[in-house]
Design a protein around this motif. Sequence first.
Motif, mmCIF file in Angstrom:
data_model
loop_
_atom_site.group_PDB
_atom_site.id
_atom_site.type_symbol
_atom_site.label_atom_id
_atom_site.label_comp_id
_atom_site.label_asym_id
_atom_site.label_seq_id
_atom_site.Cartn_x
_atom_site.Cartn_y
_atom_site.Cartn_z
ATOM 1 N N GLN A 27 6.765 2.868 5.989
ATOM 2 C CA GLN A 27 7.922 2.443 5.191
ATOM 3 C C GLN A 27 9.157 3.283 5.503
ATOM 4 O O GLN A 27 10.292 2.790 5.445
ATOM 5 C CB GLN A 27 7.572 2.509 3.702
ATOM 6 C CG GLN A 27 6.571 1.442 3.275
ATOM 7 C CD GLN A 27 5.681 1.874 2.120
ATOM 8 O OE1 GLN A 27 5.928 2.890 1.469
ATOM 9 N NE2 GLN A 27 4.628 1.105 1.866
ATOM 10 N N ASN A 28 8.945 4.543 5.859
ATOM 11 C CA ASN A 28 10.073 5.406 6.222
ATOM 12 C C ASN A 28 10.648 5.049 7.595
ATOM 13 O O ASN A 28 11.855 5.165 7.820
ATOM 14 C CB ASN A 28 9.642 6.873 6.225
ATOM 15 C CG ASN A 28 9.514 7.449 4.830
ATOM 16 O OD1 ASN A 28 10.241 7.044 3.919
ATOM 17 N ND2 ASN A 28 8.597 8.384 4.639
ATOM 18 N N LYS B 250 0.848 -1.190 0.000
ATOM 19 C CA LYS B 250 0.000 0.000 0.000
ATOM 20 C C LYS B 250 0.883 1.239 0.000
ATOM 21 O O LYS B 250 1.938 1.257 0.637
ATOM 22 C CB LYS B 250 -0.915 -0.012 1.221
ATOM 23 C CG LYS B 250 -1.904 -1.178 1.215
ATOM 24 C CD LYS B 250 -2.790 -1.169 2.447
ATOM 25 C CE LYS B 250 -3.768 -2.332 2.416
ATOM 26 N NZ LYS B 250 -4.635 -2.378 3.624
ATOM 27 N N THR B 251 0.439 2.271 -0.710
ATOM 28 C CA THR B 251 1.292 3.453 -0.886
ATOM 29 C C THR B 251 0.595 4.747 -0.474
ATOM 30 O O THR B 251 0.964 5.824 -0.927
ATOM 31 C CB THR B 251 1.752 3.559 -2.351
ATOM 32 O OG1 THR B 251 0.604 3.573 -3.210
ATOM 33 C CG2 THR B 251 2.654 2.393 -2.724
ATOM 34 N N ASP B 252 -0.420 4.641 0.389
ATOM 35 C CA ASP B 252 -1.055 5.856 0.897
ATOM 36 C C ASP B 252 -0.120 6.526 1.905
ATOM 37 O O ASP B 252 0.947 6.002 2.245
ATOM 38 C CB ASP B 252 -2.404 5.519 1.537
ATOM 39 C CG ASP B 252 -2.270 4.460 2.616
ATOM 40 O OD1 ASP B 252 -1.793 4.794 3.713
ATOM 41 O OD2 ASP B 252 -2.596 3.281 2.340
ATOM 42 N N ILE B 253 -0.507 7.694 2.393
ATOM 43 C CA ILE B 253 0.358 8.489 3.269
ATOM 44 C C ILE B 253 0.752 7.716 4.523
ATOM 45 O O ILE B 253 1.920 7.717 4.934
ATOM 46 C CB ILE B 253 -0.335 9.814 3.648
ATOM 47 C CG1 ILE B 253 -0.485 10.700 2.409
ATOM 48 C CG2 ILE B 253 0.453 10.545 4.736
ATOM 49 C CD1 ILE B 253 -1.263 11.976 2.658
ATOM 50 N N TYR B 254 -0.223 7.032 5.135
ATOM 51 C CA TYR B 254 0.053 6.276 6.361
ATOM 52 C C TYR B 254 1.100 5.196 6.116
ATOM 53 O O TYR B 254 2.080 5.080 6.870
ATOM 54 C CB TYR B 254 -1.237 5.644 6.888
ATOM 55 C CG TYR B 254 -1.014 4.609 7.972
ATOM 56 C CD1 TYR B 254 -0.672 4.994 9.265
ATOM 57 C CD2 TYR B 254 -1.136 3.242 7.697
ATOM 58 C CE1 TYR B 254 -0.457 4.050 10.262
ATOM 59 C CE2 TYR B 254 -0.922 2.298 8.681
ATOM 60 C CZ TYR B 254 -0.589 2.708 9.963
ATOM 61 O OH TYR B 254 -0.372 1.770 10.940
ATOM 62 N N HIS B 255 0.934 4.407 5.050
ATOM 63 C CA HIS B 255 1.862 3.307 4.797
ATOM 64 C C HIS B 255 3.228 3.808 4.326
ATOM 65 O O HIS B 255 4.251 3.170 4.596
ATOM 66 C CB HIS B 255 1.251 2.327 3.794
ATOM 67 C CG HIS B 255 0.171 1.477 4.395
ATOM 68 N ND1 HIS B 255 -1.158 1.844 4.373
ATOM 69 C CD2 HIS B 255 0.232 0.303 5.079
ATOM 70 C CE1 HIS B 255 -1.875 0.925 4.991
ATOM 71 N NE2 HIS B 255 -1.067 -0.019 5.429
ATOM 72 N N ARG B 256 3.259 4.945 3.645
ATOM 73 C CA ARG B 256 4.555 5.524 3.285
ATOM 74 C C ARG B 256 5.312 5.962 4.539
ATOM 75 O O ARG B 256 6.540 5.853 4.610
ATOM 76 C CB ARG B 256 4.366 6.703 2.322
ATOM 77 C CG ARG B 256 4.021 6.263 0.906
ATOM 78 C CD ARG B 256 4.073 7.430 -0.069
ATOM 79 N NE ARG B 256 3.801 6.991 -1.421
ATOM 80 C CZ ARG B 256 4.694 6.454 -2.243
ATOM 81 N NH1 ARG B 256 5.944 6.299 -1.821
ATOM 82 N NH2 ARG B 256 4.362 6.085 -3.458
ATOM 83 N N TRP B 257 4.577 6.468 5.516
ATOM 84 C CA TRP B 257 5.221 6.837 6.781
ATOM 85 C C TRP B 257 5.796 5.591 7.462
ATOM 86 O O TRP B 257 6.934 5.620 7.954
ATOM 87 C CB TRP B 257 4.212 7.523 7.701
ATOM 88 C CG TRP B 257 4.811 7.945 9.016
ATOM 89 C CD1 TRP B 257 5.527 9.077 9.272
ATOM 90 C CD2 TRP B 257 4.762 7.215 10.250
ATOM 91 N NE1 TRP B 257 5.931 9.109 10.588
ATOM 92 C CE2 TRP B 257 5.472 7.972 11.212
ATOM 93 C CE3 TRP B 257 4.185 6.010 10.637
ATOM 94 C CZ2 TRP B 257 5.622 7.556 12.528
ATOM 95 C CZ3 TRP B 257 4.339 5.591 11.948
ATOM 96 C CH2 TRP B 257 5.047 6.360 12.880
#
Length: 353
Positions: free
Chosen positions: A129-130, A120-127
């Motif tokens: 991943q960071n 998933k690449t929404d804002i929450y999942h990108r956070w």
Amino acid sequence: MTENKGFLNIMDSSVWGGMEQYVYDMSEELQRQGVAPFVLTDMGNPNFINRYGEVATVLTIKLSKNSRYLYANTVAKYIHENNIDTILCHTGKFILFALLLKKLTGVKVLFFKHNVLPAKTDIYHRWIQNQVDSFVCVSKCVYDAQVVKEKQEKYHLVYNGINTHRFPKVEVEQSQNGIFIVGYAGRISIDKGIMELLGAIKILHEQGKNVELHMCGGVSENTLSQIDEYIKSNHMKTYVKNLGFKKDVNQFYRFIDCLVVPSKIQEAFGLVICEAMYCNTPVITSTSGAQEEIITHGEDGLLLDTVTDTTIANAIVYLMDNPAEYEKIRKKGYHRVESTFTIENMVSSIKSL
């Protein structure tokens, strides 16, 4: 690379399944490799407390969603006191708690991916991943589904591995009267191809083949009623045996003549496949997931491109009628697992991250 001091797995569930056994076997191997294993689980889960207590030091808190954060400082203090340097998270429901502990203690967080699901690449999942230090994918098909190109350096393919210590060579009484025993191990369900396997056994009996099916694993009441009705209506009770759940499957694998795992869903790995192969038992399975990463068709196992009663029956007959091929597959299957899919290899790779 710094030496690992202690690994803390966060683990809680209503049932004991493959992922829970994964953590159990990993903890046991961590001890053998000189790393202290810890498991954080819910104080209201005596089954997990007792079982993980056999192989790890267990810390308990209230892990429910509304309570776990109240224990963050307590767990952080425990992490410092016990020289824990790595947290291992196996499900998304605990990842925020794991990252909070990272913030409080500075430990690494490894996030394990056990399912073939797209990233998933929404804002929450990108956070997420960071913040996560490394993602551990248990097969290439999981890796291919999960990897995010912008963070590719964080994603690592670490194959699942069997605990070979659970499968010592033992003498097992073989079947009598020339019966060819077909085995099934794992969760017994419709999406795992169990009805097609029953249909294959029915075909073989209609062809006059001396075959039995022995099933080993957990099953829901609904699925069990469907299976029982099929067996009863087709008069198969004398040659189909449901053995239920077995904690020690070593003797089961070594008693059967082949294992059939005709799953119709995408499998993230194939632990029972590797276990049977290590026990010198040929495997027939589908190509619905990571099975193709484990088996080369015709060399160390047999693969089914389509799962039907007929394709399964034909594969079983091939093993029955070709003893030289059977022996080749049996030996190469063992060497394939012994060289690649062991808990020793898996834990060594995880320690290096």
